[in-house]
Design an enzyme around this catalytic site. Structure first.
Site, mmCIF file in Angstrom:
data_model
loop_
_atom_site.group_PDB
_atom_site.id
_atom_site.type_symbol
_atom_site.label_atom_id
_atom_site.label_comp_id
_atom_site.label_asym_id
_atom_site.label_seq_id
_atom_site.Cartn_x
_atom_site.Cartn_y
_atom_site.Cartn_z
ATOM 1 N N ASN B 100 0.808 -1.235 0.000
ATOM 2 C CA ASN B 100 0.000 0.000 0.000
ATOM 3 C C ASN B 100 0.836 1.278 0.000
ATOM 4 O O ASN B 100 0.294 2.374 0.106
ATOM 5 C CB ASN B 100 -0.958 0.008 1.210
ATOM 6 N N ASP B 150 -2.203 -8.625 10.024
ATOM 7 C CA ASP B 150 -1.794 -7.221 10.014
ATOM 8 C C ASP B 150 -0.268 -7.172 10.024
ATOM 9 O O ASP B 150 0.389 -8.087 10.517
ATOM 10 C CB ASP B 150 -2.339 -6.495 11.248
ATOM 11 N N ASP B 245 -13.130 -5.647 8.147
ATOM 12 C CA ASP B 245 -13.290 -6.889 8.886
ATOM 13 C C ASP B 245 -14.720 -7.068 9.409
ATOM 14 O O ASP B 245 -15.235 -8.190 9.458
ATOM 15 C CB ASP B 245 -12.274 -7.000 10.031
#
Lengths: 331, 331
Positions: B100, B150, B245
């Site tokens: 990202n 993560d 999520d």
């Protein structure tokens, strides 16, 4: 079409015919609706949704409650103590006491004189003192779920209520508090595994392949399956007065192709056998008890020509209970 | 039938014909056998048997392994640390890094120069820095199972190996390490529940209704389901840069009618965000983070016209690990 004198009153005739027609239509619609509703899939089938239920009234649905089956021999004092404890467990439908004290009167009179009780308790008088008496198909058993308890085992209501909710999510397995395992050896002979004393031999940690039925929930259908087993199996249990639970685990594993049991770690489980006045201390104290169980494993593998037991390492606890932070971690 | 000169050599003719005939028969049999084998049900379907597997060679079956998908933003130092840790997890098939850091070169060159590596690692360069980039259907993803992590979360290999085996038993649910819940209020407005600070309001103990995907296994099919959701859902995630999520949990709950997640209690889970040189500390530190999540709950209920999330209080741990006696009780 040819018209008769009533044609002169078309509105009235139409009215009556319309009324009749409407009635018939409504009636048919009601029938169809009723039939459709009866045919709608019953969502409350054996695979219960997992929501915790509020305590229900005494007339609990047979799908939402369980029957406690407790076999007893020579420990009536413990039995009565446990009955007072278990009679008020949430979701309990009925208690069936399997009275293995052959020739001895049941405490039914005394029980009734001390009523009323939260649930019905039925004393099933046995004619022979057999370990497998508790695996009969009692007509009084109305629920899908059976909770089978030894007559010296005390488990908290919290543990039982939680384990019942777990059983509702795994209704084809034995959901209980006492895990055990078998081990294979290079000779192909099986041994009844005493946990840290033997390892199943793979991966990290330990595995269990059985959940004992003396403190467990299972589907009442397995009682029927048990009755259908070869005579050799029943004979094995009768000869050893042992191994009925190993047989049940074999059955379930064969039937499901999955591990027979799901272990729920009890918070509060106690063995009361030291508290009995009878001096009777339970079958598992016999010298040959464990060796018998290894013997049973191999005998059953021989009878069924396979070892159906499967290992599992799933240990289930209740989220946030009794310690509301029991799921926390230091992250 | 009319016989030609070869009739004079009946044995030879018969022999050739027999040979031809046999060849044809054998060929047809092989074809049929091949077809039958292709049609045989593949037992290694999504519902994996629960046996723990021995570590396999690198060419692992796509059914028996998982793909790690790790999205990263502004924490390349943590990413590389975690990659060294995770690249050797048992049953890992491949790693997909969702890059990202728009406009910034990936560390692919450096990664390759420090090879060889146990598994392939693919860097997927993104053109926009979006939270939901990690939920794309990457062509490199070959396995049924996705492990989503993560880029600041470290979990032990033991925990991951165990949780993967649990996912194989619950392949239609999100099996992970971080449970959360929603709570209903009398106004009908939902709130994102911060555990001991809010109670779901029934029974003993606590409940969870979501398992966060930043540390969880789930079926790759849910990525396709995610892509098919209404635009409003994708927009919500883009606007908040949050709640992907929560959306996944909604999807799974709607799809299965069961609780979306199964919580596996981690033994060793750590947040490394304090260890980054970047100074970047993660989205959940934003002031509005939790309020956004409550906002998302209500928005999604509005979009889907229902609250599909279901509560569970099942907490799974590994039997006999790390402490081989962790299942014992004082009975």
């Amino acid at each position: 079409m040819r018209c008769h004198h009533i044609c002169k009153l078309p509105g009235r005739v139409m009215g009556i015919r319309l009324l009749r027609f409407s009635s018939v239509v409504i009636f048919v619609l009601l029938l169809v609706a009723g039939a459709l509703m009866a045919l709608l899939p019953n969502i409350k089938d054996d695979k219960m949704p997992n929501l915790r239920r509020e305590p229900k009234s005494q007339s609990q649905s047979a799908l939402d409650s369980f029957t406690l089956v407790m076999q007893t021999y020579n420990r009536t004092d413990l039995l009565l103590k446990l009955l007072n404890h278990y009679q008020a467990i949430p979701h309990l439908h009925k208690v069936v006491v399997v009275w293995n004290n052959v020739g001895e009167k049941t405490p039914e009179e005394m029980w009734n004189s001390l009523g009323p009780h939260p649930v019905p308790v039925v004393f099933k008088v046995q004619t022979v003192n057999r370990m497998r008496n508790r695996l009969q198909i009692f007509p009084e058993l109305e629920t899908k779920a059976v909770l089978m308890m030894d007559d010296d085992t005390l488990i908290s209501a919290y543990d039982l209520a939680f384990a019942f909710s777990v059983w509702q999510q795994f209704p084809d397995q034995i959901v209980g508090f006492v895990p055990r395992k078998h081990v294979s050896t290079s000779s192909g002979i099986y041994s009844y595994g005493s946990f840290e004393l033997q390892t199943p031999g793979f991966g990290n940690g330990d595995q269990y392949s059985m959940v004992l039925i003396g403190a467990a929930f299972f589907h009442s259908g397995y009682l029927e399956l048990f009755q259908k087993q070869p005579d050799a199996v029943h004979t094995l249990i009768d000869e050893t007065q042992n191994c009925d639970d190993i047989v049940m685990n074999f059955l379930v594993a064969k039937h499901t192709g999955k591990p027979s049991g799901v272990f729920v770690k009890p918070v509060d489980i106690r063995n009361l056998e030291k508290e009995t006045n009878s001096g009777y201390s339970g079958m598992w104290h016999r010298a040959e008890h464990l060796l018998q169980r290894s013997y049973c494993l191999n005998k059953l593998v021989n009878i069924y020509n396979s070892m159906p037991l499967k290992y599992s390492n799933i240990m289930i606890s209740q989220f946030g209970f009794p310690n509301y932070a029991n799921h926390k971690n230091k992250m």
